[in-house]
Design an enzyme around this catalytic site. Structure first.
Site, PDB file in Angstrom:
ATOM      1  CB  VAL A 258      -0.917   0.017   1.253  1.00 49.18           C
ATOM      2  CG1 VAL A 258      -1.635   1.360   1.402  1.00 49.18           C
ATOM      3  CG2 VAL A 258      -1.919  -1.127   1.190  1.00 49.18           C
ATOM      4  CE  LYS A 259       2.694   7.322  -3.714  1.00 52.13           C
ATOM      5  NZ  LYS A 259       3.061   7.679  -5.103  1.00 52.13           N
TER       6      LYS A 259
END
Length: 296
Positions: free
Chosen positions: A202-203
């Site tokens: 995830v960013k």
């Protein structure tokens, strides 16, 4: 016919040595297939378990961003210091040398420009294209709470299915609209939802308060977005705090390529992420490297 093994040397089966079974170094990734893990090892440094991603994909919705007007001039000198590049297939094919041997994270969603509703994205590549380009991961924007939330989640789940089929990780990028609060509650919600639905990592954005709870509640690695350009010491402090709070790296763009000394800045970021330098130490290093460049 194969030759008979007639060696008189006694065979060594090492029956007293237990078979090695080492866990993979990234959170939540131990059960992934070999190809997935191999690709992730081109994004995250196996020694530190962290990554410095260089984001240069801004042009896919806002055109020639400041600092990216000529990628061949401004970005190529930075390549050797990035663990991986996040970019579009257009820039990859036209500018990035095929001898670049680190990870490529390919922007896989798109559609609207800054002139329209940004959450109205679609999948913008075919899985065959990702395979042809030998990418290490595909990135998709997810607009939790946005006007086209369900569509963007569907884009992501379709991409995850394709990626799982061919062993290519998917990076889910949490997009935060102007009207949304950038706080830990929202980041926990968005990060957890996209992790639950299958992204490999995830960013998201760093928030000063309770970011450790965002990381703790997400079962896969989190990297932070650099966001808008800020003073170098502030950017280094944000990176340090994020790593301290459990982030597995940073994906910075404008805070590197819009710096007065981009090479010095990405080298300073590397020291924070991989070596654990504190912000003041990294900033002093940045100034020293900047001065070297000016004298040169």
């Amino acid at each position: 016919m194969p030759e008979v093994d007639e060696s008189e040397k006694e065979k060594q089966f090492y029956v007293d040595v237990p078979a090695k079974s080492k866990a993979f170094f990234l959170k939540g990734c131990n059960s992934l297939d070999w190809g997935m893990k191999n690709r992730l090892s081109r994004i995250f440094n196996p020694r530190s378990g962290k990554t410095v991603m260089l984001a240069i994909d801004h042009g896919y919705f806002q055109g020639p961003t400041t600092g990216l007007e000529r990628v061949d001039v401004t970005i190529l000198p930075l390549l050797q210091y990035a663990d991986t590049l996040m970019l579009t297939r257009g820039i990859l094919r036209t500018i990035i040398p095929p001898t670049y041997d680190k990870g490529i994270v390919l922007r896989a969603s798109g559609g609207p420009s800054i002139l329209n509703e940004l959450s109205n994205e679609q999948i913008a590549i075919d899985i065959d294209e990702a395979i042809r380009l030998n990418v290490s991961a595909m990135a998709v924007q997810v607009f939790i709470g946005g006007q086209f939330e369900t569509q963007s989640v569907h884009n992501m789940t379709r991409l995850v299915d394709m990626g799982n089929r061919y062993g290519i990780p998917v990076l889910g990028v949490t997009a935060v609209g102007k009207e949304m609060a950038r706080d830990a509650k929202y980041m926990r919600l968005a990060s957890r939802i996209i992790a639950e639905l299958g992204v490999t990592y995830v960013k998201t954005y760093y928030v000063p308060e309770d970011f450790d709870t965002v990381v703790a509640s997400c079962p896969v690695p989190i990297v932070i977005a650099g966001g808008k350009k800020m003073p170098e010491l502030d950017a280094l402090t944000m990176a340090y705090n994020a790593i301290r709070d459990g982030a597995a790296g940073v994906d910075m763009g404008r805070n590197i390529f819009q710096s007065e000394a981009p090479v010095a800045m990405i080298k300073a970021i590397r020291r924070v992420v991989h070596e654990g330098d504190k912000p003041k130490e990294a900033y002093d290093f940045f100034l020293a490297e900047k001065n070297k460049t000016m004298k040169g």
